[in-house]
Design an enzyme around this catalytic site. Structure first.
Site, mmCIF file in Angstrom:
data_model
loop_
_atom_site.group_PDB
_atom_site.id
_atom_site.type_symbol
_atom_site.label_atom_id
_atom_site.label_comp_id
_atom_site.label_asym_id
_atom_site.label_seq_id
_atom_site.Cartn_x
_atom_site.Cartn_y
_atom_site.Cartn_z
ATOM 1 N N GLU A 195 35.166 -10.872 -14.373
ATOM 2 C CA GLU A 195 36.050 -12.018 -14.024
ATOM 3 C C GLU A 195 36.651 -12.637 -15.301
ATOM 4 O O GLU A 195 36.867 -13.836 -15.372
ATOM 5 C CB GLU A 195 35.289 -13.090 -13.220
ATOM 6 C CG GLU A 195 34.754 -12.626 -11.883
ATOM 7 C CD GLU A 195 35.821 -12.370 -10.828
ATOM 8 O OE1 GLU A 195 36.998 -12.675 -11.084
ATOM 9 O OE2 GLU A 195 35.471 -11.831 -9.764
HETATM 10 C C1 LIG Z 1 30.025 -3.779 -13.397
HETATM 11 C C2 LIG Z 1 31.462 -4.156 -13.590
HETATM 12 C C3 LIG Z 1 32.226 -4.517 -12.499
HETATM 13 C C4 LIG Z 1 33.563 -4.872 -12.644
HETATM 14 N N1 LIG Z 1 34.292 -5.197 -11.543
HETATM 15 C C5 LIG Z 1 35.614 -5.436 -11.658
HETATM 16 C C6 LIG Z 1 36.424 -5.689 -10.502
HETATM 17 O O1 LIG Z 1 35.923 -5.707 -9.384
HETATM 18 N N2 LIG Z 1 37.745 -5.914 -10.670
HETATM 19 C C7 LIG Z 1 38.323 -5.899 -11.908
HETATM 20 O O2 LIG Z 1 39.531 -6.111 -12.010
HETATM 21 N N3 LIG Z 1 37.566 -5.672 -13.023
HETATM 22 C C8 LIG Z 1 36.254 -5.424 -12.931
HETATM 23 N N4 LIG Z 1 35.489 -5.169 -14.052
HETATM 24 C C9 LIG Z 1 36.154 -5.166 -15.359
HETATM 25 C C10 LIG Z 1 35.857 -6.405 -16.157
HETATM 26 O O3 LIG Z 1 36.566 -7.508 -15.636
HETATM 27 C C11 LIG Z 1 36.187 -6.115 -17.626
HETATM 28 O O4 LIG Z 1 35.178 -5.250 -18.103
HETATM 29 C C12 LIG Z 1 36.233 -7.369 -18.457
HETATM 30 O O5 LIG Z 1 37.334 -8.165 -18.081
HETATM 31 C C13 LIG Z 1 36.351 -7.086 -19.968
HETATM 32 O O6 LIG Z 1 37.390 -6.191 -20.236
HETATM 33 P P1 LIG Z 1 37.085 -4.872 -21.087
HETATM 34 O O7 LIG Z 1 35.838 -4.233 -20.549
HETATM 35 O O8 LIG Z 1 38.309 -4.072 -21.119
HETATM 36 O O9 LIG Z 1 36.720 -5.428 -22.520
HETATM 37 P P2 LIG Z 1 37.703 -5.690 -23.730
HETATM 38 O O10 LIG Z 1 38.944 -6.371 -23.240
HETATM 39 O O11 LIG Z 1 37.872 -4.438 -24.525
HETATM 40 O O12 LIG Z 1 36.862 -6.727 -24.566
HETATM 41 C C14 LIG Z 1 35.891 -6.386 -25.573
HETATM 42 C C15 LIG Z 1 35.544 -7.618 -26.375
HETATM 43 O O13 LIG Z 1 36.712 -8.121 -27.057
HETATM 44 C C16 LIG Z 1 36.992 -9.459 -26.647
HETATM 45 N N5 LIG Z 1 38.448 -9.588 -26.484
HETATM 46 C C17 LIG Z 1 39.281 -8.816 -25.790
HETATM 47 N N6 LIG Z 1 40.553 -9.264 -25.873
HETATM 48 C C18 LIG Z 1 40.512 -10.363 -26.642
HETATM 49 C C19 LIG Z 1 41.487 -11.314 -27.097
HETATM 50 N N7 LIG Z 1 42.759 -11.226 -26.751
HETATM 51 N N8 LIG Z 1 41.082 -12.317 -27.878
HETATM 52 C C20 LIG Z 1 39.795 -12.456 -28.209
HETATM 53 N N9 LIG Z 1 38.810 -11.611 -27.821
HETATM 54 C C21 LIG Z 1 39.164 -10.581 -27.051
HETATM 55 C C22 LIG Z 1 36.262 -9.627 -25.300
HETATM 56 O O14 LIG Z 1 35.910 -10.974 -25.063
HETATM 57 C C23 LIG Z 1 35.028 -8.769 -25.516
HETATM 58 O O15 LIG Z 1 34.065 -9.494 -26.240
HETATM 59 C C24 LIG Z 1 34.141 -4.836 -13.933
HETATM 60 C C25 LIG Z 1 33.376 -4.507 -15.041
HETATM 61 C C26 LIG Z 1 32.045 -4.139 -14.885
HETATM 62 C C27 LIG Z 1 31.240 -3.755 -16.110
#
Ligand SMILES: Cc1cc2nc3c(=O)[nH]c(=O)nc-3n(C[C@H](O)[C@H](O)[C@H](O)COP(=O)(O)OP(=O)(O)OC[C@H]3O[C@@H](n4cnc5c(N)ncnc54)[C@H](O)[C@@H]3O)c2cc1C
Length: 353
Positions: free
Chosen positions: A164
């Site tokens: 989220e």
């Molecule tokens: C079990 C599970 C269920 C999920 N279910 C859903 C779902 O139902 N629907 C859905 O849409 N998504 C879902 N997700 C996805 C989830 O919302 C994302 O994993 C999450 O938003 C983080 O994105 P990312 O994994 O790409 O991490 P990244 O965006 O790569 O982030 C990695 C790190 O960098 C930081 N970061 C990234 N961008 C920035 C920025 N601009 N400024 C500062 N810091 C930053 C983040 O805070 C984090 O610490 C799910 C994920 C999991 C693991």
């Protein structure tokens, strides 16, 4: 191709629906997380009453009691935030038909609470993480073993800070959205910040006692938050939106203010309800301990933000202003923890349910 009658919301404005789904999801995540904290606390309380070390139950040790009191207090703040936000949104939605195909008004109403939804998500998921971590600690080595339910709670909790929108992104959204609203004239934020700077001369010590004193403290916390945000906006200008260090500090301040104020408002309301005296005492103690804990974080964040955005004489003036706003009475936080722990241990579960 999507048939015209199946379009959700307005054509070309699907992002409004998508973002609002995220907003509601964040709020629901918080509500779910505080439910989980209650289970974690009950599990830890049960174990601490059964496990004996040095011939006595774990729950007789001050160290364990302190952990229990801290979980219950943070839970109280998170729960107060969730209840308050639920009430705010419910009031706002009065008279709106949310079943009408994602109406413009419903979208607008939900959007207004985007900041609160982010704050709920961040606070509740971090309280849950704190609770499971201390829950494992209370279990000692058994907390690391799969046969004990706390081990799974620890693993399951972790995702809440990620999905989220990660807590980092949600923190950034708070000042980002506030500044956007200030720039578009939707929110008189900068005017309010200027008023605080003028008003600093009259910012004396909170002299009221009990919940009235906490109320005064909350008002000062809000002023401190406005002061830091105003100086950051004034000194960094357009660069502020890219300064994640400062933005995160401001977000933390808003978070702590929302939490402490929600706890205090709820405690005031509970005093007027037909509930037991011991319940009223618990709520007042949790609100007090929670507010003082929040203020410590707030003060630290304010100092960091001011030092980052001001220099030289202006910094000295800003810090002098800040010192006026953070003056507060001292309280026996350890004594409060002892009383909260005693009450929660006697109950065997989180007491306001
Ligand atoms: C079990 C599970 C269920 C999920 N279910 C859903 C779902 O139902 N629907 C859905 O849409 N998504 C879902 N997700 C996805 C989830 O919302 C994302 O994993 C999450 O938003 C983080 O994105 P990312 O994994 O790409 O991490 P990244 O965006 O790569 O982030 C990695 C790190 O960098 C930081 N970061 C990234 N961008 C920035 C920025 N601009 N400024 C500062 N810091 C930053 C983040 O805070 C984090 O610490 C799910 C994920 C999991 C693991």
């Amino acid at each position: 191709m999507v048939p015209a009658e199946n379009v959700v919301g307005e054509l070309g404005r699907g992002h409004v629906v998508a973002f609002n789904i995220l907003n509601v999801g964040r709020f629901k995540l918080a509500a779910g997380a505080i439910g989980s904290v209650q289970i974690v606390l009950e599990t830890a309380l049960k174990y601490a009453s059964e496990r004996k070390q040095f011939g006595v139950a774990l729950n007789t040790f001050g160290v364990i009691q302190s952990k229990i009191a801290e979980i219950a207090t943070r839970m109280y703040l998170a729960e107060s935030v969730v209840y308050r936000t639920a009430g705010l949104m419910e009031n706002r939605f009065q008279g709106l038909d949310l079943t009408v195909n994602c109406s413009k008004e419903a979208g607008k109403a939900l959007e207004e609470y985007a900041i609160e939804c982010s704050l709920n998500k961040v606070l509740a998921s971090e309280v849950l993480d704190f609770a499971v971590d201390e829950g494992v600690q209370i279990h000692g080595g058994y907390g690391y073993i799969q046969e004990y339910p706390i081990e799974r709670m620890y693993r399951d909790s972790r995702i809440n800070r990620l999905f989220e929108g990660t807590n980092e992104i949600n923190r950034l959204l708070v000042p980002g959205t506030l500044l956007k609203r200030a720039m578009t004239g939707e929110l008189p934020l900068l005017e309010a910040a200027k008023a605080v700077s003028k008003d600093l001369v009259s910012a004396g010590m909170s002299d009221a006692e009990g919940l009235a004193g906490l109320n005064q403290m909350t008002q000062k916390a809000k002023k401190l938050c406005l002061m830091a945000a105003g100086l950051a906006a004034q000194n960094l200008g357009v660069k502020l939106k890219d300064n994640q260090y400062v933005l995160t500090g401001l977000a933390e301040m808003v978070l702590q203010v929302y939490a402490m104020e929600s706890g205090v408002l709820r405690a005031q309301k509970v005093q007027t309800l037909d509930v037991s005296d011991e319940h009223k005492v618990f709520v007042e103690k949790a609100a007090t301990l929670g507010a003082f804990g929040a203020f410590i974080i707030l003060e630290q964040q304010a100092k960091e933000v001011l030092c980052a955005v001001e220099k030289g004489d202006s910094l000295s003036t800003a810090l002098a202003g800040m010192r006026k706003l953070v003056r507060r009475p001292t309280v026996d936080m350890i004594g409060m923890r002892q009383e909260i722990a005693k009450y929660v241990i006697e109950k065997g579960h989180y007491p306001t349910r």
